[in-house]
Each structure stands twice: as C-alpha cells, then as structure tokens.
Scaffold this motif. Structure first.
Motif, PDB file in Angstrom:
ATOM      1  N   PHE A   1       0.813  -1.221   0.000  1.00  0.00           N
ATOM      2  CA  PHE A   1       0.000   0.000   0.000  1.00  0.00           C
ATOM      3  C   PHE A   1       0.844   1.267   0.000  1.00  0.00           C
ATOM      4  CE2 PHE A   1      -4.381  -1.501   1.661  1.00  0.00           C
ATOM      5  CZ  PHE A   1      -4.805  -1.666   0.366  1.00  0.00           C
ATOM      6  N   GLY A   2       1.942   1.226  -0.666  1.00  0.00           N
ATOM      7  CA  GLY A   2       2.764   2.397  -0.878  1.00  0.00           C
ATOM      8  C   GLY A   2       3.429   2.285  -2.237  1.00  0.00           C
ATOM      9  N   TRP A   3       3.236   1.092  -2.840  1.00  0.00           N
ATOM     10  CA  TRP A   3       3.756   0.809  -4.170  1.00  0.00           C
ATOM     11  C   TRP A   3       5.264   1.077  -4.221  1.00  0.00           C
ATOM     12  CZ3 TRP A   3      -0.978   2.774  -3.014  1.00  0.00           C
ATOM     13  CH2 TRP A   3      -2.075   1.994  -3.403  1.00  0.00           C
ATOM     14  N   GLN A   4       5.972   0.539  -3.231  1.00  0.00           N
ATOM     15  CA  GLN A   4       7.407   0.767  -3.077  1.00  0.00           C
ATOM     16  C   GLN A   4       8.177  -0.541  -3.233  1.00  0.00           C
ATOM     17  OE1 GLN A   4       8.686   3.967  -2.519  1.00  0.00           O
ATOM     18  NE2 GLN A   4       6.557   4.492  -2.914  1.00  0.00           N
ATOM     19  N   PRO A   5       9.514  -0.460  -3.353  1.00  0.00           N
ATOM     20  CA  PRO A   5      10.323  -1.683  -3.384  1.00  0.00           C
ATOM     21  C   PRO A   5      10.071  -2.507  -2.116  1.00  0.00           C
ATOM     22  CG  PRO A   5      11.660   0.239  -3.911  1.00  0.00           C
ATOM     23  CD  PRO A   5      10.327   0.751  -3.459  1.00  0.00           C
ATOM     24  N   ILE A   6      10.297  -3.787  -2.198  1.00  0.00           N
ATOM     25  CA  ILE A   6       9.935  -4.696  -1.111  1.00  0.00           C
ATOM     26  C   ILE A   6      10.604  -4.339   0.216  1.00  0.00           C
ATOM     27  CG2 ILE A   6      11.681  -6.485  -1.493  1.00  0.00           C
ATOM     28  CD1 ILE A   6       9.250  -8.486  -1.142  1.00  0.00           C
ATOM     29  N   ALA A   7      11.798  -3.789   0.188  1.00  0.00           N
ATOM     30  CA  ALA A   7      12.504  -3.480   1.431  1.00  0.00           C
ATOM     31  C   ALA A   7      12.105  -2.141   2.040  1.00  0.00           C
ATOM     32  CB  ALA A   7      14.010  -3.499   1.178  1.00  0.00           C
ATOM     33  N   ALA A   8      11.294  -1.361   1.341  1.00  0.00           N
ATOM     34  CA  ALA A   8      10.960  -0.033   1.833  1.00  0.00           C
ATOM     35  C   ALA A   8       9.934  -0.120   2.953  1.00  0.00           C
ATOM     36  CB  ALA A   8      10.413   0.833   0.697  1.00  0.00           C
ATOM     37  N   GLY A   9      10.244   0.518   4.043  1.00  0.00           N
ATOM     38  CA  GLY A   9       9.328   0.542   5.162  1.00  0.00           C
ATOM     39  C   GLY A   9       9.727   1.633   6.135  1.00  0.00           C
ATOM     40  N   LEU A  10       8.874   1.840   7.104  1.00  0.00           N
ATOM     41  CA  LEU A  10       9.127   2.856   8.117  1.00  0.00           C
ATOM     42  C   LEU A  10       8.911   2.251   9.491  1.00  0.00           C
ATOM     43  CD1 LEU A  10       7.006   5.759   6.593  1.00  0.00           C
ATOM     44  CD2 LEU A  10       9.478   5.565   6.533  1.00  0.00           C
ATOM     45  N   PHE A  11       9.700   2.695  10.453  1.00  0.00           N
ATOM     46  CA  PHE A  11       9.513   2.310  11.838  1.00  0.00           C
ATOM     47  C   PHE A  11       9.637   3.576  12.649  1.00  0.00           C
ATOM     48  CE2 PHE A  11      11.155   0.947  15.985  1.00  0.00           C
ATOM     49  CZ  PHE A  11      10.154   0.053  16.334  1.00  0.00           C
ATOM     50  N   ALA A  12       8.630   3.868  13.438  1.00  0.00           N
ATOM     51  CA  ALA A  12       8.628   5.087  14.251  1.00  0.00           C
ATOM     52  C   ALA A  12       8.312   4.726  15.694  1.00  0.00           C
ATOM     53  CB  ALA A  12       7.593   6.069  13.713  1.00  0.00           C
ATOM     54  N   CYS A  13       9.021   5.383  16.606  1.00  0.00           N
ATOM     55  CA  CYS A  13       8.795   5.186  18.041  1.00  0.00           C
ATOM     56  C   CYS A  13       8.332   6.491  18.657  1.00  0.00           C
ATOM     57  CB  CYS A  13      10.093   4.786  18.731  1.00  0.00           C
ATOM     58  SG  CYS A  13      10.636   3.138  18.370  1.00  0.00           S
ATOM     59  N   ARG A  14       7.470   6.360  19.638  1.00  0.00           N
ATOM     60  CA  ARG A  14       7.017   7.533  20.386  1.00  0.00           C
ATOM     61  C   ARG A  14       8.204   8.134  21.147  1.00  0.00           C
ATOM     62  NH1 ARG A  14       1.971   8.881  21.786  1.00  0.00           N
ATOM     63  NH2 ARG A  14       1.180   6.812  21.334  1.00  0.00           N
ATOM     64  N   ASP A  15       9.033   7.272  21.722  1.00  0.00           N
ATOM     65  CA  ASP A  15      10.170   7.698  22.534  1.00  0.00           C
ATOM     66  C   ASP A  15      11.457   7.238  21.846  1.00  0.00           C
ATOM     67  OD1 ASP A  15      12.108   8.203  24.449  1.00  0.00           O
ATOM     68  OD2 ASP A  15      11.045   7.206  26.085  1.00  0.00           O
ATOM     69  N   ALA A  16      12.279   8.180  21.434  1.00  0.00           N
ATOM     70  CA  ALA A  16      13.522   7.853  20.728  1.00  0.00           C
ATOM     71  C   ALA A  16      14.418   6.934  21.553  1.00  0.00           C
ATOM     72  CB  ALA A  16      14.271   9.129  20.356  1.00  0.00           C
ATOM     73  N   GLU A  17      14.280   6.971  22.853  1.00  0.00           N
ATOM     74  CA  GLU A  17      15.063   6.099  23.729  1.00  0.00           C
ATOM     75  C   GLU A  17      14.820   4.612  23.410  1.00  0.00           C
ATOM     76  OE1 GLU A  17      17.986   5.569  26.505  1.00  0.00           O
ATOM     77  OE2 GLU A  17      17.280   7.483  25.730  1.00  0.00           O
ATOM     78  N   ASP A  18      13.626   4.297  22.926  1.00  0.00           N
ATOM     79  CA  ASP A  18      13.303   2.909  22.582  1.00  0.00           C
ATOM     80  C   ASP A  18      14.169   2.383  21.437  1.00  0.00           C
ATOM     81  OD1 ASP A  18      11.376   2.848  24.545  1.00  0.00           O
ATOM     82  OD2 ASP A  18       9.718   3.252  23.173  1.00  0.00           O
ATOM     83  N   LEU A  19      14.740   3.262  20.651  1.00  0.00           N
ATOM     84  CA  LEU A  19      15.583   2.837  19.539  1.00  0.00           C
ATOM     85  C   LEU A  19      16.973   2.382  19.986  1.00  0.00           C
ATOM     86  CD1 LEU A  19      14.640   5.522  16.877  1.00  0.00           C
ATOM     87  CD2 LEU A  19      13.990   3.116  16.920  1.00  0.00           C
ATOM     88  N   ARG A  20      17.313   2.639  21.228  1.00  0.00           N
ATOM     89  CA  ARG A  20      18.635   2.250  21.720  1.00  0.00           C
ATOM     90  C   ARG A  20      18.856   0.735  21.657  1.00  0.00           C
ATOM     91  NH1 ARG A  20      21.724   6.235  23.085  1.00  0.00           N
ATOM     92  NH2 ARG A  20      20.870   8.109  24.016  1.00  0.00           N
ATOM     93  N   VAL A  21      17.790  -0.041  21.674  1.00  0.00           N
ATOM     94  CA  VAL A  21      17.961  -1.501  21.621  1.00  0.00           C
ATOM     95  C   VAL A  21      18.565  -1.952  20.294  1.00  0.00           C
ATOM     96  CG1 VAL A  21      16.099  -1.968  23.254  1.00  0.00           C
ATOM     97  CG2 VAL A  21      15.618  -1.965  20.812  1.00  0.00           C
ATOM     98  N   ILE A  22      18.468  -1.133  19.272  1.00  0.00           N
ATOM     99  CA  ILE A  22      19.077  -1.503  17.992  1.00  0.00           C
ATOM    100  C   ILE A  22      20.367  -0.732  17.729  1.00  0.00           C
ATOM    101  CG2 ILE A  22      16.951  -2.311  16.931  1.00  0.00           C
ATOM    102  CD1 ILE A  22      16.720   0.345  15.471  1.00  0.00           C
TER     103      ILE A  22
END
Length: 190
Positions: free
Chosen positions: A25-46
């Motif tokens: 539902f964005g008609w994009q290449p297969i690897a295209a995606g988005l990941f968003a967190c409410r709290d940027a601190e949650d991204l520290r796990v990666i």
C-alpha cells in the motif's frame, strides 16, 4: 495513515511504535518501510557499533555515522523512493489509491458472493479477497495448474482448509476487470 478509513486505525494513537510496510500500500520496493517510536530512547535496543562504520573519532571529525542513519548502511536508498512518492502524491493522493483498491476488493467480494460456484471466506477489510470454488477440488492443484499454464497467479491462505487469495493493488482496476479471473477459477474447478 494515508486513508481516511479511521475505523481501521482505532487505538493507533496508543501505540509505542509503528511499523509500516510500504511495499504493497505504498507501491514501493519490497525493502521499503518505516519504523517510528514515540520515545527515541526505545531505539537504543538496535544501537550497534562497528569501528569500521562509526568510529567515535571519525564521527567527532564530522564523517557520517552510517549505522546511525540506517541498519542497512550502504544498501539501496529506499527512503528516497518513499519521499518521492509522498512528495508527488501527498497523503490524500496515496490515500485515494488505497481507498480505490479497497473499494475494488469490496466489488470483487460481491462478485464472488453472487457466483453460485464460489465461496467467500469473509468480507475484505482492506484489499485482499479470500475465496475458493464450492466444487470438491484440490485447491492447491488448481492454483498450480493455472500458474503452470500461465493463466493466473493466485495467492493462497489456510484457514479451515486451503483458500485462494487475491491482493488487489491496481488502483485503476475495477471489479469487472477481475470477473474473467473468477470465471477462470470456476471453469478450472469443474
């Protein structure tokens, strides 16, 4: 997100994170995606560190931190494609395409229900129609035969048995455009 079908998005505002696969539902290449967190601190796990990609002294000297920009580092810049699509169509334009696909799925589901030789699994929520012939036939073999003959590519889903699956993503197609495919399935099932 893109569609005004808010009923499908209830509770989204409560989420800590959201992942969007924009391949369909964005008609994009297969690897295209988005990941968003409410709290940027949650991204520290990666967070990860690799001296050859994001050495502290290089980052302090002004060189780009490749891992800080993407886990995929030097892979294709799919985010540019997402941005270009959003720039060209906007949220409303992309939403109109999504809504058109969902409306087509409703029309195809109507056609399945109207056909005495087909069975609809359930009304589509988005753009996927799940159905099968009512005839006693091997649905897997039917699907493979149509594929091998180059006549149709149908997905499959397993619920209470095997079903055929159509994921309708052509925003300019109409339910009438899918009628020959439904007829083909009925004929192949006989």
């Amino acid at each position: 997100m893109f569609t005004d079908r808010r009923d499908l998005l209830q509770g989204l505002d409560q989420a800590d994170s959201i992942a969007l696969d924009l391949h369909k539902f964005g008609w994009q290449p297969i690897a295209a995606g988005l990941f968003a967190c409410r709290d940027a601190e949650d991204l520290r796990v990666i967070d990860t560190s690799a001296d050859y990609l994001n050495a502290d002294d290089d980052t302090e000297a002004g060189l780009p931190d490749l891992l800080g920009r993407s886990l995929r580092t030097s892979r294709r810049p799919d985010a540019v494609k997402i941005a270009a699509t959003m720039r060209a169509l906007g949220r409303r334009g992309l939403g109109a395409l999504v809504d058109a696909c969902c409306a087509t799925a409703q029309g195809v589901a109507d056609a399945v229900e109207a056909n005495p030789d087909l069975e609809l699994w359930g009304r589509p929520t988005l753009s996927t129609v799940v159905f099968r012939p009512k005839a006693d036939c091997d649905v897997a073999a039917l699907r493979r035969t149509l594929l091998d003959e180059g006549r149709a590519v149908l997905g499959r889903a397993r619920f209470d048995g095997l079903w055929l699956k159509l994921t309708l993503l052509h925003p300019h197609a109409t339910p009438a455009d899918y009628q020959p495919l439904l007829d083909l399935v009925v004929k192949a099932a006989r």
